[in-house]
Design a protein around this motif. Structure first.
Motif, PDB file in Angstrom:
ATOM      1  N   UNK A 134      -8.436   3.175  25.891  1.00 61.80           N
ATOM      2  CA  UNK A 134      -8.812   4.570  25.650  1.00 61.80           C
ATOM      3  C   UNK A 134      -8.592   5.026  24.213  1.00 61.80           C
ATOM      4  N   UNK A 135      -7.546   4.525  23.559  1.00 58.70           N
ATOM      5  CA  UNK A 135      -7.328   4.904  22.164  1.00 58.70           C
ATOM      6  C   UNK A 135      -8.155   4.030  21.225  1.00 58.70           C
ATOM      7  N   UNK A 136      -8.387   2.785  21.630  1.00 56.29           N
ATOM      8  CA  UNK A 136      -9.211   1.891  20.808  1.00 56.29           C
ATOM      9  C   UNK A 136     -10.631   2.424  20.690  1.00 56.29           C
ATOM     10  N   UNK A 137     -11.193   2.896  21.807  1.00 57.70           N
ATOM     11  CA  UNK A 137     -12.583   3.347  21.744  1.00 57.70           C
ATOM     12  C   UNK A 137     -12.711   4.615  20.910  1.00 57.70           C
ATOM     13  N   UNK A 138     -11.697   5.464  20.943  1.00 57.06           N
ATOM     14  CA  UNK A 138     -11.744   6.659  20.107  1.00 57.06           C
ATOM     15  C   UNK A 138     -11.680   6.289  18.635  1.00 57.06           C
ATOM     16  N   UNK A 139     -10.817   5.317  18.307  1.00 51.98           N
ATOM     17  CA  UNK A 139     -10.732   4.873  16.928  1.00 51.98           C
ATOM     18  C   UNK A 139     -12.060   4.249  16.485  1.00 51.98           C
ATOM     19  N   UNK A 140     -12.647   3.416  17.332  1.00 52.66           N
ATOM     20  CA  UNK A 140     -13.889   2.722  16.980  1.00 52.66           C
ATOM     21  C   UNK A 140     -15.040   3.701  16.785  1.00 52.66           C
ATOM     22  N   UNK A 141     -15.074   4.771  17.593  1.00 45.37           N
ATOM     23  CA  UNK A 141     -16.166   5.736  17.497  1.00 45.37           C
ATOM     24  C   UNK A 141     -15.853   6.914  16.576  1.00 45.37           C
ATOM     25  N   UNK A 142     -14.650   6.931  16.012  1.00 44.78           N
ATOM     26  CA  UNK A 142     -14.306   8.031  15.119  1.00 44.78           C
ATOM     27  C   UNK A 142     -14.087   9.340  15.843  1.00 44.78           C
ATOM     28  N   UNK A 143     -13.577   9.271  17.068  1.00 42.45           N
ATOM     29  CA  UNK A 143     -13.320  10.483  17.856  1.00 42.45           C
ATOM     30  C   UNK A 143     -11.878  10.922  17.638  1.00 42.45           C
ATOM     31  N   UNK A 144     -11.689  12.160  17.199  1.00 46.63           N
ATOM     32  CA  UNK A 144     -10.346  12.707  17.021  1.00 46.63           C
ATOM     33  C   UNK A 144     -10.325  14.169  17.459  1.00 46.63           C
ATOM     34  N   UNK A 145      -9.241  14.871  17.145  1.00 42.97           N
ATOM     35  CA  UNK A 145      -9.032  16.221  17.698  1.00 42.97           C
ATOM     36  C   UNK A 145     -10.128  17.195  17.292  1.00 42.97           C
ATOM     37  N   UNK A 146     -10.825  16.923  16.235  1.00 43.39           N
ATOM     38  CA  UNK A 146     -11.922  17.820  15.836  1.00 43.39           C
ATOM     39  C   UNK A 146     -13.010  17.866  16.896  1.00 43.39           C
ATOM     40  N   UNK A 147     -13.083  16.852  17.731  1.00 41.95           N
ATOM     41  CA  UNK A 147     -14.144  16.794  18.737  1.00 41.95           C
ATOM     42  C   UNK A 147     -13.678  17.286  20.104  1.00 41.95           C
ATOM     43  N   UNK A 148     -12.431  17.758  20.188  1.00 40.82           N
ATOM     44  CA  UNK A 148     -11.985  18.365  21.441  1.00 40.82           C
ATOM     45  C   UNK A 148     -12.855  19.584  21.731  1.00 40.82           C
ATOM     46  N   UNK A 149     -13.426  19.640  22.911  1.00 34.43           N
ATOM     47  CA  UNK A 149     -14.276  20.758  23.298  1.00 34.43           C
ATOM     48  C   UNK A 149     -15.750  20.565  22.981  1.00 34.43           C
ATOM     49  N   UNK A 150     -16.122  19.453  22.354  1.00 32.17           N
ATOM     50  CA  UNK A 150     -17.534  19.232  22.010  1.00 32.17           C
ATOM     51  C   UNK A 150     -18.400  19.234  23.265  1.00 32.17           C
ATOM     52  N   UNK A 151     -19.539  19.868  23.168  1.00 31.71           N
ATOM     53  CA  UNK A 151     -20.478  19.942  24.294  1.00 31.71           C
ATOM     54  C   UNK A 151     -21.304  18.665  24.351  1.00 31.71           C
ATOM     55  N   UNK A 152     -21.214  17.954  25.481  1.00 37.46           N
ATOM     56  CA  UNK A 152     -21.936  16.684  25.619  1.00 37.46           C
ATOM     57  C   UNK A 152     -23.391  16.899  26.010  1.00 37.46           C
ATOM     58  N   UNK A 153     -23.720  18.114  26.438  1.00 36.00           N
ATOM     59  CA  UNK A 153     -25.064  18.383  26.962  1.00 36.00           C
ATOM     60  C   UNK A 153     -25.994  18.945  25.893  1.00 36.00           C
ATOM     61  N   UNK A 154     -25.456  19.788  25.020  1.00 36.16           N
ATOM     62  CA  UNK A 154     -26.286  20.412  23.976  1.00 36.16           C
ATOM     63  C   UNK A 154     -26.969  19.354  23.123  1.00 36.16           C
ATOM     64  N   UNK A 155     -28.237  19.560  22.826  1.00 38.50           N
ATOM     65  CA  UNK A 155     -29.014  18.531  22.128  1.00 38.50           C
ATOM     66  C   UNK A 155     -28.509  18.297  20.713  1.00 38.50           C
ATOM     67  N   UNK A 156     -27.776  19.261  20.157  1.00 34.93           N
ATOM     68  CA  UNK A 156     -27.263  19.070  18.798  1.00 34.93           C
ATOM     69  C   UNK A 156     -25.766  18.758  18.780  1.00 34.93           C
ATOM     70  N   UNK A 157     -25.204  18.465  19.944  1.00 34.85           N
ATOM     71  CA  UNK A 157     -23.780  18.132  20.009  1.00 34.85           C
ATOM     72  C   UNK A 157     -23.485  16.828  19.278  1.00 34.85           C
ATOM     73  N   UNK A 158     -22.324  16.717  18.630  1.00 39.61           N
ATOM     74  CA  UNK A 158     -21.994  15.542  17.833  1.00 39.61           C
ATOM     75  C   UNK A 158     -21.716  14.280  18.667  1.00 39.61           C
ATOM     76  N   UNK A 159     -21.338  14.487  19.925  1.00 35.74           N
ATOM     77  CA  UNK A 159     -21.082  13.353  20.823  1.00 35.74           C
ATOM     78  C   UNK A 159     -22.049  13.456  21.988  1.00 35.74           C
ATOM     79  N   UNK A 160     -22.547  12.309  22.439  1.00 37.30           N
ATOM     80  CA  UNK A 160     -23.512  12.328  23.543  1.00 37.30           C
ATOM     81  C   UNK A 160     -23.140  11.328  24.615  1.00 37.30           C
TER      82      UNK A 160
END
Length: 208
Positions: A134-160
DNA sequence: ACCGGGATGTTCT
DNA sequence: GAACATCCCGGTG
């Protein structure tokens, strides 16, 4: 601008209704879906369900706090938390708003952006070890606390979260969740971890 | 193969 | 002050 839009061939975003169900139902259906952040993406091969305030192993146990606020929000958002002083882990919020259900993303099979993954994770690593936790995949994808709350559905969301047409898995290994402590009590034994059977990129061997 | 300890800082008691 | 939904490295068998 969304990095995902630069790689539309990875698949179509799941819509809100996909997430608006019990996390125990969503978890196995996330297997073989694709997580993408910019040009970097992987196929989900291992997840765990967490089921709200009544689940002693969940961050939501004991009620809403500053850290877990995203879990109590609407479904289809990313809940990212920081742990052990250096790692981030990512969940998908499920159920109805206020239920605080979520699915922890535990491992991916790398699909795109492997050079970027290696740069973030360390160049000597085998491909199957880039996102095998779980921590390896976040590191590999560059996911950190800035992406907490990101909308996965919105077409312009940073994470999909994408469906790339891969059929649902034929064999799913089910077993107890990983890394839970004393506070989890009896719920530590619940079989709420799901993984693709025979998949080399899981965080640890699939349970029998 | 398995096991133990250290890294590092936020959150909650 | 303790716990923490982890990871990595170095020990031993």
């Amino acid at each position: 601008m969304s990095g995902v839009a630069e790689h539309p061939r990875l698949g179509e975003r799941l819509d809100r209704s996909f997430y608006r169900r019990d996390s125990l139902e969503v978890a196995p259906q996330l297997l073989n879906k694709v997580l993408a952040h910019g040009a970097v993406a992987g196929r989900i091969v291992e997840v765990e369900a967490y089921r709200g305030e009544a689940d002693r192993a969940s961050h939501a146990f004991g009620g809403r706090t500053a850290r877990n606020a995203t879990m109590f929000g609407p479904p289809g958002h990313l809940y990212v938390y920081f742990t052990y002083g250096m790692h981030f882990c990512a969940n998908v919020v499920c159920g109805e708003e206020g239920e605080a259900m979520a699915v922890l993303l535990r491992a991916l099979a790398p699909l795109a952006g492997l050079e970027e993954m290696r740069r973030r994770r360390g160049s000597t690593r085998a491909a199957h070890d880039l996102c095998s936790g779980p921590a390896k995949l976040c590191q590999a994808l560059g996911i950190d606390r800035r992406l907490d709350g990101a909308d996965l559905v919105a077409s312009d969301g940073p994470v999909a979260l994408l469906d790339d047409g891969t059929p649902p898995p034929e064999a799913i290994a089910v077993g107890p969740r990983v890394g839970l402590s004393r506070r989890a009590g009896e719920s530590a034994a619940l079989p709420w971890r799901f993984a693709l059977r025979g998949e080399p990129c899981v965080s640890r061997p699939a349970p029998a």
